[in-house]
Structure formats: structure tokens, C-alpha cells
Scaffold this motif. Sequence first.
Motif, PDB file in Angstrom:
ATOM      1  N   UNK A 188      41.387 -25.096 -71.023  1.00 53.15           N
ATOM      2  CA  UNK A 188      41.457 -26.457 -70.770  1.00 53.15           C
ATOM      3  C   UNK A 188      43.053 -26.677 -70.229  1.00 53.15           C
ATOM      4  N   UNK A 189      43.309 -27.234 -69.259  1.00 51.85           N
ATOM      5  CA  UNK A 189      44.439 -27.404 -68.669  1.00 51.85           C
ATOM      6  C   UNK A 189      44.991 -28.968 -68.507  1.00 51.85           C
ATOM      7  N   UNK A 190      45.156 -29.556 -69.599  1.00 48.89           N
ATOM      8  CA  UNK A 190      45.299 -30.970 -69.575  1.00 48.89           C
ATOM      9  C   UNK A 190      46.406 -31.619 -68.487  1.00 48.89           C
ATOM     10  N   UNK A 191      47.348 -31.091 -68.726  1.00 51.43           N
ATOM     11  CA  UNK A 191      48.321 -31.487 -67.606  1.00 51.43           C
ATOM     12  C   UNK A 191      49.216 -30.027 -67.326  1.00 51.43           C
ATOM     13  N   UNK A 192      49.149 -29.797 -65.975  1.00 50.15           N
ATOM     14  CA  UNK A 192      49.535 -28.539 -65.781  1.00 50.15           C
ATOM     15  C   UNK A 192      51.135 -28.262 -66.077  1.00 50.15           C
ATOM     16  N   UNK A 195      51.182 -27.588 -69.546  1.00 51.04           N
ATOM     17  CA  UNK A 195      50.210 -26.626 -70.165  1.00 51.04           C
ATOM     18  C   UNK A 195      50.707 -25.058 -69.893  1.00 51.04           C
TER      19      UNK A 195
END
Lengths: 280, 688
Positions: A188-192, A195
Motif C-alpha cells: 500500500x502506498x497511500x500517499x507517496x 509512505x
Amino acid sequence: MTEKVLLPLDGSEASLKAFIPAKSIAGLLGLTLYILHVCDEELSRRELVEKLCIKPEELECFVISRRTGSPEAAILEESRNSSYIVMGTHGSTCDESLRMGSTTEEVIEKSLKPVLLIKPDTCLNVVNGQWIPHRALIPLNGAPGSAQALAPAMRILAKTAAQIELLHIFREKTEPIVEEGSFSAPYYEDYPQHEWPSWSKEFIKRFCPVMENRNNIKMSVSTSRGDPAEQITAFAEKNSNDFIAIAWHGTMSQFRAMTLKKVLSDSNCPIMLIRINYEM
Amino acid sequence: MELYELSITFEKEISPLREREIESVMAMSNGYIGTRNSLEEYYPGCDPASFIANLYVKAPGDEFNFLPKIPDWTRIKIFVENEPLNLAGREIIKNSRYIDFTTGTIERNWQSKDEQGRITTVKIIKYISLATKNELGKLLVITPENYTGNIRVITGIDCDSADFGHLLNMNRESDRFAFVQMKTKYSERELKMFHKSSLNGKHKYNIENSYSGSFEEFEWHSELGREYKIKSLCTVNRSPETNFDESMARHATRWKQRWDDSAILIKGNVYDQKLVNFATYHLINAGEFSGNDCSIPARSLSGEAYKGHVFWDTEMYLLPFYILTNPEVARALLMYRYNTLDGARQNAINEGFKGASYAWESTDTGLEEAPEAAILPDGQVIPILSGMHENHISSDIAYTVWKYWEITGDDDFLMDYGAEILFETARYCECLLKKGNDGLYHINSVIGPDEYHELVDDNAYTNYLVRNNFDVAVKAKQKMNIEDEETKRWNHYKNNIYSGLNPKTGLYEQFKGFYNLEYVNLKDYEPRTVPMDIILGREKTQKTQVIKQADVLMFMFLFGERFSREELAVNYDFYELRCSHGSSLSPSIHSITAARAGKTREAYEYFLKNARIDIGNEFGNASGGVHIAAMGGTWMAIVMGFAGLYYDENGFRFDPHLPDEWDSIEFSLKWKGKRKDIYIDRKGIIAS
């Protein structure tokens, strides 16, 4: 017991290529350089030094020893009391078109000690007669086993103030690593923007506990995607890495260690191999 | 409802590799203060941290506000005959940590044997009070099992883990209790922490103060087999308290009340019950004293990741839980949005618009705190456009304001605060509209929930939420008997915004041109351990139909009562195939929409995928803090998915789809101030 760096030499130019790195590691870490020559012929001390092309006046603290019998057995026996083995991939009897000689292959497969391999065409960054790695590459696949490459490599690199680049390579169509404590690139990469910094921080904390309170060490984490061997060699070439440390499973048999074989073949910098110790 | 006594336990003595995850998943909080559950004696590899929800700092040169680590109040050092008791070089007979769901406390049970054969049993119970905002407690029980001898305990506030780059230790001290006073370096905000302990039995007592912290020291000659209890109360920004037993009892009582109001009971599957308990534990803790001048950050107060920034996660994934179980918390969280309206107004001005544009990444001011760029680990620098273009967050907040009112009937809130949010966000939405040749209004260059596709036109989600924003703003004006030019305009807009719906197929196009993008069969990339945009690359991903998370399905979930099962199923079948779940916000919405579409098997698989994000440790990224939105997603997946709750201002109904693995579910809801107990099994629904 005094720690030592084991340097097997057979008198060939190829094996002698490992001399400067071995001498340098011993100097950096304050260890004894232990030069081992295995042959059945009787040699005086002078003859031995001449055969191995060593200049004793250049060495601060060293031991030179001759043994008889099987070179592999002698090296492995002596390696038990060594912190590092530094050796050429090839010796006097080896065809340079092969990846490495049988002696070297047996040593890397059987020894749990870190082995720094020097190929005949290895480019060494030598300054004032000392090999000083400036930019090291340590590939990690996210499994704790692969992180076993770090401690022995870091011990040297901490002395040279090298930039250490951890490279995490991931592949498509790969099952998650099941080894306890594994940590691979995030699913999961919610907000790079949040993250990746967070992931990199944990990656270093998890696999580089030796970094604790070592603010002088410059370390960074990079990721890449694709065939690990291709990515390692491409990264090393692009970033001019002059040292690579890799943990491996310890068998060079057919269809095994494909990444390592390709890296050995394609890279021209010293490569330190650390056989993964599953009992750690 | 019966209190379900399932705990979550970590049996490992210590796992240096996973320690930071354990600290996160067993973190404590009350919404105002949060503390990671670090081993009290500290080891390399531990990452102890406490945070205060509204204590944001920013130094000159910092890109954005963030929550700094404050001193660690959990530190304890034990010495037996001057030998430190720790997990190194000792025989560890046991060392387990668990969350006690009956009391809302964290307990550690540790027993070790030293080289002389002395066996010491240690129990440590910690809590952050749900009853009193500023109170933190820890109970240390030491039993010398087979010896008598000297025991020394140092307990107090450790400053070494605090962020000295942004906090300044004022070096104050007291001879009556451990005391640390700090202030923020660049904003003059003060932080005071007091720590007062007591020990039963005769002992020597001392206070040690240094730049590294303030500690109470107890030393005594221990008797064989006797329990020694050191009870410590720490207060933050409030004068010291000494009655530990009362404090702990107040906390336990409040916890029981919250648990009773919030817990979900699943019969038929112990593992799933554990997953739900875990989520409920964090949800209760994250909310209690949150709101008003702070909100719940993306990783709650359980870790440093995401810097304490507040996203749409709070309204979309957490507010449903609070509105339906603890509306006071929901109100406080919405008050945070009201209190940051000025920041949102400034954001709108910065964009050249009117009204209020809520920050994609918000802190204490409401000003936009999203960075402009990020560096990926492959060295690529990417622009971060969310702050400027992920405009739907303002309408998301408006949606939640209205939902809160529908469920609670809290007219005071709506009239005094909520309406202003609705009006200001509607005014902002007006600025987004562009009238097209088709006579409809369009919204261009936005980012929807699917952040893989940036600067798209007519994102169906954004358009739907903006339409709703106008709708509820008009309704609020009507409730206030206001009819003006705005009402007329907003009424007109809401009926004339492009929707992307194809009436023939029932499909919503996610944004204009989506159908023309390349279809990628995601199964070709399975099994997969990294996000699709990392595999395909950012540019390539934008040219495909691969989406990051629920987008069309997101608004179909939010407005579930407006869509038939068939309408939902058509869109679910289309978009689920294209969704790569690159966000932890995605699986829960897919679980809910799958359940509502009657695909219970898929819904259950997504439920597990979501509920395991932190506790399943499949990906290890809980170390920076728990994914609190996923916890809200777990609760929603059960209540709104499997139980099938739909609601609007007129009431609620259920359309259950229980997974085969469960016999029944039981939970409570607050509806217009009254508690409703719901029991659902395969025979039917009982609401009482």
C-alpha cells in the motif's frame, strides 16, 4: 585471539590481485594479515616470499604460512580463525574464461566467513597503496537473511566513510517473502510523499541496527524493479559503486545462485559474499 | 451487550526486527495524547514515542507542520542487587504483552532468572486515561519469587527520545515529583509533564533530574514472595495527581462504557472477532478527546509516519463509526473542521477562489500542508498535486456534516457551525464549475480518490460529491429559512452537473476519457507485493485503466441508499477488475460494496484483506503507526457491508449478507440520541 584477514595466494598474478584489498582491510581494522600458501614443495622463507611476489617491507603486521595438501581444505581450516577471507576468483591453474576456480568456489560454498572476491579484471580504487571503497552497494531483498551482508561490510565501510547504498529490488509475479521479520517494498502506498520516507526509515532500522548512533555513516535506500542481477549491475555501473556485498544461500550448483553468478560475471568491483547463516 | 473477552497477545520475548510494529499495534491513546507501547527498559531498535494531538511544530526551513515526539513517560528501569533487569543475557521465563479489552489497558508479564538463579516476576500495566484527558498511568508490580535482596526502580520521564530539534528542555525540577518542562522552539508553546509515584512498604525515595529526563527512584530491601507495587500517574499540562487507584478505576469505567457502546460481537469465528476487537480498540482510543483543536491523523497518534497530518480519511472512514457510536466525538471532530475554516478560506484565496477549500493535508491551522514534491526511492522526483487538485475533500467534509446531522438530529451544531461549513464549501464548489456546450456544468483538472490519474476532467466522484454539497447547502439554507441568490444558483447547479452515467449500461465513467485508456489485466501481475504504479511506472499507469482505489464505488458506497443492488453490481464488476488496491483505503470499500451487491464471498475476502493491514503484518508498514482509516473500514465493512446498514434522515434499514464463516453479529448504534441494539443472524434481524 588476534583477529586476522586470510589471504590465500598461489603465486599467480590473478591471486595476487587480492593482496592490496586484503592488506587494506587488515590495516583499516587493525587485524593481522595472514598469507597462506598451499603447496607440496619445500620452500625457504625467502623463496616463499619471492614466489608470492610479496614485499614484506610494505606490510605492518603479517604472518606468512605454507601448508601442504588440498588448498581448499587448508584455506577452510585456517578460515575458522579468520574474520575475513580475501581471495582471487582465479589462481594459477584456472581458466579465466570460467567464472572462478574450483578452490574459490569450494571456499565460498563452505565457509561462513565473509569472502571478498577479486577477479583478475577487478577495478580497485587504490589511493596511496590502499584500497579505499567510497561507494558501496548492498542489495537486500527484504528478508532478514539478506541483511546478514551488512554487518561484515559495514565494519569496513565505517572506517572508509563510504556512502552505503542499500538497494531493494522487487520483481513482478513474486510471492511475498515468508521469512519472519521480512520487510519488502510496501503493497500500500497511500500517499507517496509520506509512505516512502517512512518505509525507508523502517527499512534501515530493521536491517541496519548497526547504524544505531553511527551518524557518520552515510546511508541511503533505493528501490528498483526487475531481474535482480541486471538491476544490481546496472545500479553499480550507474552509481560507480566500488564495492558490493551480497548475502547468499551457499550453493553454486546448476540453476542456483543465478543472481550471484550474473553479478560476478558482469560487475568489475570487489564483491563480498556472506553465506547466510540460518542459525542466527 | 456482553463484554467479549478476547485479547491480542504478542508472546515473543523481543523481536528486534518487528519491535516497532508491535509498538504501533499496541499503542495507547485517548485522542489527545498517544504513546507507542515500547518495552519500558528500552533496547536499541525500540522507537518509543509520545505525541500530543495539537502540538504541531515547524522550524524555519521545514516544509510543513508536524507532530514532534514529546518525552517518554513509560520508562522504567529495574535493578536487582544493582544488576539491571532486562531481556539481554538473562533466562527469560516469560515476556508477553497484550491488550486487555476488558479494561482498555496494556499489560506486560515478564519473568526472568539471573545468573545467581534469582527469579523476578514483573507485571506492568499502562493506560492513557479515557476519563481524564491529561492523565497517563502505569502500574509496576515486582515479585522476588525466590530471594530476598535489594531492589531499585527508576521510573519517570525520559527526554532522550523527544524531538530536541523542535522542543527546548527548560530544565525545571521539583523535589516532590518528577517534572519536565519544555517549550516549542519556534512557537513558544509550553509542555509540562509531571510524574508522581508511590510504593507500598518501606523504601528510600529520591528524584533524579538531568537534561535527559526526570525520574523517581525507589530502593528497598525486598522480602521473598512479596508483591511490590509502584503506582505512577503522569499528567500532561495539568498539575500532578496522586490517586492512582481512582484514576485507573475512572479509566476502566469509561472504557467499559465505550466498549459496550462500540464493540461488535461476531459469533462463529474467533479470529475475525480478534480482528474487530483490535480495530475497535484503536478507534475508541483515537477518538475520545480528539476534535475541536485537533483531529485524528492518518496514523493516529501511534507513530511518526504521515507526520500527524489529517486527511479525508477522518471524515470518510472514521466519522461513520463515531457518528453511530459516540456522536460527541463526531461533533468534536467536525468542530475541528469548523475551527479550521479560516485556514480553508485562505487556501481558497490562494487558489484564486472564494469559499473554503479544506487542506488535503491539514494540521492545526487548516492551511494546506501537502508538500509540492516527493522523492521516490528510485530517485524519481514527482510533483504532489493533491494539495491543489484533490478538491473533493471539501465536499467530503460537507457530506459528513450532513450525515452527522441526519443521524444525530443535532440542530444546534448544524445551525451554529455545520451550516457555515456547508455554505463555504458550496461557494468554493461554485468556482470549480465550468459550463459546457452541452448545457451541463463540468469540473476539470482534478484528482479523484484514484490518485493514479491526475488532472482529469469530470471525475465522477468529485462531481457527485460537489452536487451533494450544493444539495445539502440548499437544504441547510431552507432549514434556516434563507432563500437568496445562492440558494437559487446552488439549486440550479445541483441538477445540472455532469455525472458520467451511461443510462444504457448503468455505468459511471470514472472520468472523461477513462474508457479510452488501455485495459490492463491485473491478474497478469499476480502475485504482487508492490503497488501497480511502481510496477508500470507513473506515466504508463496514467495511460491505463488501472486505478488505485475505489472511486466510482466510493460514492456508490457513500450514497448507497440511492442505488439498487443491480446498479451497484454493474459498476462493481467493471471497476473491481481494474482496481489494484494501491491504497490501504481500498479493500474496505470493496468489501462493503461487494456485500451490498450480494457478493458475500468477495466481500469477506476484502474484509480480511483490510482488517489484516496492520495486525496481519503482511507488509510490515505498521511500524510508522497503525492505519487508523483501515480500522474504521473494518467496522464499516461489518456494519454497512455485512449487516447492510443504509440510512438517511428518515431512518435506517438493514440488508444483511452474513459471510458463511459467521453465525451472527451483534452491535449497537446511536440514532437521534437513542441507543439501538442490533442482532443479525441468518433467521433475521432484531433491533431493540
